[in-house]
Write a protein that holds these residues in place. Structure first.
Motif, short mmCIF file in Angstrom:
data_model
loop_
_atom_site.label_atom_id
_atom_site.label_comp_id
_atom_site.label_asym_id
_atom_site.label_seq_id
_atom_site.Cartn_x
_atom_site.Cartn_y
_atom_site.Cartn_z
N ASP A 124 -7.87 45.58 -60.20
CA ASP A 124 -7.92 44.74 -58.99
C ASP A 124 -8.58 43.39 -59.24
O ASP A 124 -8.28 42.41 -58.57
CB ASP A 124 -8.73 45.44 -57.89
CG ASP A 124 -8.10 46.73 -57.43
OD1 ASP A 124 -6.90 46.71 -57.11
OD2 ASP A 124 -8.80 47.76 -57.41
N PRO A 165 -15.38 37.44 -53.11
CA PRO A 165 -16.25 38.21 -52.21
C PRO A 165 -17.34 38.94 -53.01
O PRO A 165 -17.37 38.85 -54.24
CB PRO A 165 -15.29 39.20 -51.55
CG PRO A 165 -14.19 39.37 -52.55
CD PRO A 165 -14.05 38.05 -53.23
N HIS A 167 -19.31 42.21 -51.57
CA HIS A 167 -19.97 43.46 -51.12
C HIS A 167 -19.70 44.71 -51.96
O HIS A 167 -20.41 45.70 -51.81
CB HIS A 167 -19.73 43.71 -49.62
CG HIS A 167 -18.34 44.11 -49.26
ND1 HIS A 167 -18.05 44.84 -48.12
CD2 HIS A 167 -17.14 43.87 -49.86
CE1 HIS A 167 -16.75 45.03 -48.04
NE2 HIS A 167 -16.17 44.45 -49.07
N HIS A 168 -18.69 44.66 -52.85
CA HIS A 168 -18.49 45.81 -53.76
C HIS A 168 -19.32 45.69 -55.04
O HIS A 168 -19.42 46.67 -55.79
CB HIS A 168 -17.01 45.95 -54.14
CG HIS A 168 -16.11 46.21 -52.98
ND1 HIS A 168 -16.30 47.27 -52.12
CD2 HIS A 168 -15.02 45.54 -52.52
CE1 HIS A 168 -15.35 47.23 -51.19
NE2 HIS A 168 -14.57 46.19 -51.40
N GLY A 176 -13.49 45.65 -57.24
CA GLY A 176 -12.93 45.33 -55.92
C GLY A 176 -12.97 43.84 -55.58
O GLY A 176 -13.37 43.47 -54.47
N CYS A 178 -14.97 41.67 -56.60
CA CYS A 178 -16.34 41.15 -56.44
C CYS A 178 -17.09 41.09 -57.77
O CYS A 178 -16.98 42.01 -58.60
CB CYS A 178 -17.13 42.05 -55.48
SG CYS A 178 -16.41 42.19 -53.84
N ASP A 205 -16.14 44.24 -42.78
CA ASP A 205 -14.96 44.29 -43.65
C ASP A 205 -14.37 45.71 -43.55
O ASP A 205 -15.12 46.67 -43.38
CB ASP A 205 -15.39 43.99 -45.10
CG ASP A 205 -14.20 43.86 -46.05
OD1 ASP A 205 -13.81 42.72 -46.36
OD2 ASP A 205 -13.65 44.91 -46.47
N HIS A 207 -13.32 47.56 -45.75
CA HIS A 207 -13.78 48.40 -46.87
C HIS A 207 -15.29 48.58 -46.82
O HIS A 207 -16.02 47.68 -46.41
CB HIS A 207 -13.40 47.75 -48.21
CG HIS A 207 -11.94 47.49 -48.38
ND1 HIS A 207 -11.35 46.28 -48.07
CD2 HIS A 207 -10.94 48.31 -48.81
CE1 HIS A 207 -10.05 46.35 -48.33
NE2 HIS A 207 -9.77 47.58 -48.77
N ASP A 299 -10.28 41.81 -42.96
CA ASP A 299 -9.13 42.64 -43.32
C ASP A 299 -8.93 43.83 -42.39
O ASP A 299 -7.95 44.57 -42.54
CB ASP A 299 -9.18 43.08 -44.79
CG ASP A 299 -10.57 43.49 -45.25
OD1 ASP A 299 -11.47 43.61 -44.40
OD2 ASP A 299 -10.74 43.71 -46.47
N GLU A 338 -15.96 37.99 -46.55
CA GLU A 338 -15.71 38.94 -47.64
C GLU A 338 -14.20 39.01 -47.85
O GLU A 338 -13.62 38.06 -48.34
CB GLU A 338 -16.33 40.32 -47.32
CG GLU A 338 -17.84 40.31 -47.16
CD GLU A 338 -18.63 40.38 -48.47
OE1 GLU A 338 -18.01 40.41 -49.56
OE2 GLU A 338 -19.87 40.38 -48.41
N GLY A 339 -13.54 40.10 -47.39
CA GLY A 339 -12.10 40.20 -47.56
C GLY A 339 -11.32 39.58 -46.41
O GLY A 339 -11.89 38.91 -45.54
N TYR A 341 -6.78 38.91 -45.97
CA TYR A 341 -5.72 38.43 -46.87
C TYR A 341 -4.53 37.82 -46.15
O TYR A 341 -3.76 37.09 -46.77
CB TYR A 341 -5.30 39.59 -47.79
CG TYR A 341 -6.54 40.15 -48.45
CD1 TYR A 341 -7.18 39.45 -49.46
CD2 TYR A 341 -7.17 41.31 -47.96
CE1 TYR A 341 -8.38 39.89 -50.00
CE2 TYR A 341 -8.36 41.77 -48.50
CZ TYR A 341 -8.96 41.05 -49.52
OH TYR A 341 -10.16 41.47 -50.04
N1 6DK Z 1 -6.14 46.71 -54.35
C1 6DK Z 1 -12.67 43.58 -50.10
O1 6DK Z 1 -11.75 43.25 -49.09
C2 6DK Z 1 -11.99 43.96 -51.41
O2 6DK Z 1 -13.46 44.64 -49.59
C3 6DK Z 1 -11.02 45.10 -51.32
C4 6DK Z 1 -10.58 45.58 -52.68
C5 6DK Z 1 -9.50 46.63 -52.61
C6 6DK Z 1 -9.14 47.16 -53.95
C7 6DK Z 1 -8.04 48.20 -53.90
C8 6DK Z 1 -6.75 47.58 -53.45
C9 6DK Z 1 -5.02 45.92 -54.19
C10 6DK Z 1 -4.13 46.05 -53.12
C11 6DK Z 1 -2.99 45.26 -53.04
C12 6DK Z 1 -2.73 44.33 -54.04
C13 6DK Z 1 -3.61 44.19 -55.10
C14 6DK Z 1 -4.75 44.98 -55.17
F1 6DK Z 1 -14.41 42.63 -51.28
C15 6DK Z 1 -13.55 42.38 -50.34
F2 6DK Z 1 -12.82 41.33 -50.66
F3 6DK Z 1 -14.22 42.08 -49.25
O3 6DK Z 1 -6.33 47.80 -52.36
#
Ligand code: 6DK
Ligand code: ZN
Length: 398
Positions: A124, A165, A167-168, A176, A178, A205, A207, A299, A338-339, A341
């Motif tokens: 990711d 972002p 927080h992860h 994630g 981050c 967020d 997540h 998100d 943070e997230g 999209y």
């Molecule tokens: N990956 C967050 O929004 C980050 O909390 C979320 C990270 C999700 C990782 C798993 C996942 C994808 C999905 C679709 C396309 C590519 C990768 F940290 C923050 F940004 F805030 O769903």
């Protein structure tokens, strides 16, 4: 400082009534070397869209634009290991003089080759050897500076428009999307430098902020309250069970409002407002924070299909949550992105939150959401959270 010319003092008192906006173009440079954003939802266009919206609406002129700076390595090290800080906080040009044996005990010694051809920390989390360090340090510096100015009363409140972002990100783990946990670094700085004893972090967020939780898990000075999609541990990152309530000194200072039940139905305003009413605000008022930091991912907003969301919280709901938090800590509230999209959804939500911060009247929540009772699985979540938190926080029992 109280010194300075009358003009300077005037500016400071004027700023004291102002919403701060922290942003810098340097954060756009964190980009996969593949050069194709379509593989990477966390791209610079997110900040660009939100900035454009704040410009179009004129809201930007109601904010005090903060001259941003990169977080120092020392600030980052208040939350991250030295090896992690140096690996992700330097680029090859400024790293060449460092002793590479420093990195020997890092868990990630090898990066992964992404399907798009780029390089990542995991599948990711794309990493640009030249530019990620500056962007991630700028993101943290923006949040630290803004939090500082709000905590000291130089600014009324603020919005940090930042990426990547945070927080992860854990003590020694990027994941994630981050690298550095900007909100956690800001909280640490406020505690260590300003001696603040009660810092509230609210994370809406979609997540769970595993990194933030882990950094303050035994710390009673930082209360972490997260609302997230959990689905019994099957939703990323898999942590954030309601039973994770903190440990040792930090017992009761970690609150996870973990929604399960999948998307039948997806959570929306009714569920988020019920969580605020029954758990977030009662505990937050009882804690009586000195400052409120928000991991403000968008998100959970409508327009984010699974796996990056699935919920349907409205822009107006984010603004109403902001407004409720502004009743705490004499209004000292700092939102950090943070997230989020979907470019339209995150611009709508950011606009609504900045309107709330600047004290404008808010767009109403839809009649339908206001009238609708929270869905059954959300009620079960809230009952469960109330049951586990009623020991440390009797106020939730009502
Ligand atoms: N990956 C967050 O929004 C980050 O909390 C979320 C990270 C999700 C990782 C798993 C996942 C994808 C999905 C679709 C396309 C590519 C990768 F940290 C923050 F940004 F805030 O769903
Ligand atoms: Zn997220």
């Amino acid at each position: 400082s109280p010194q300075g010319s009358p003009q300077e003092q005037l500016n400071i008192s004027k700023q004291g009534a102002t919403t701060g906006l922290a942003y810098d173009n340097m954060m756009l440079k964190h980009q996969c070397v593949c050069g194709d954003n379509s593989h990477h939802p966390e791209h610079g266009g997110r900040l660009h869209s939100i900035m454009a919206r704040l410009q179009e609406t004129g809201l930007i002129h109601r904010c005090h634009y903060l001259r941003a700076r990169k977080a120092t390595l020392e600030e980052i090290q208040s939350c991250h290991s030295e090896a992690h800080t140096l690996l992700f906080g330097t680029n090859p040009l400024n790293r060449s003089r460092l002793d590479m044996s420093m990195f020997a005990d890092l868990p990630i010694k090898s990066f992964v080759r992404l399907h798009c051809g780029g390089i990542g920390v995991d599948l990711d989390t794309t990493w640009n050897e030249m530019h990620t360090s500056s962007a991630a340090r700028m993101a943290a510096g923006c949040v630290v500076d803004l939090a500082y100015k709000v905590a000291t009363g130089e600014l009324r409140n603020g919005f940090a428009l930042v990426r990547p972002p945070g927080h992860h990100a854990e003590h020694q783990q990027a994941m994630g999307f981050c690298f550095f946990n900007s909100i956690a670094i800001a909280a640490r700085q406020l505690h260590q430098k300003l001696n603040l004893k009660k810092i509230l972090i609210v994370d809406w967020d979609v997540h769970h902020g595993n990194g933030t939780q882990s950094m303050f898990y035994d710390d009673r000075h930082v209360l972490y309250i997260s609302m997230h999609r959990y689905d019994d541990g099957s939703f990323f990152p898999g942590t954030g069970a309601p039973t994770e309530v903190g440990e040792c000194d930090g017992y009761g200072f970690n609150v996870n409002i973990a929604f399960s039940g999948g998307l039948k139905p997806p959570m929306g305003d009714a569920e988020y407002l019920a969580a605020f009413r029954s758990v977030v605000m009662p505990i937050a008022r009882e804690f009586d924070p000195d400052v409120v930091l928000v991991s403000a991912g968008f998100d959970a907003a409508d327009g984010h299909p699974s796996p990056l969301g699935g919920y349907k919280v409205s822009a107006s709901c984010f603004a109403h949550m902001t407004k409720q938090l502004m009743t705490l800590a004499r209004g000292k509230v700092v939102l950090a992105l943070e997230g989020g999209y979907n470019l339209t959804s995150i611009s709508d939500a950011s606009e609504a939150c900045v309107r709330a911060l600047t004290g404008e009247d808010l767009p109403p929540i839809s009649e339908h959401e206001l009238a609708r009772p929270p869905c059954q699985s959300a009620l079960e979540t809230l009952q469960n959270v109330i049951a586990v938190q009623s020991g440390p926080w009797p106020v939730v029992r009502r």
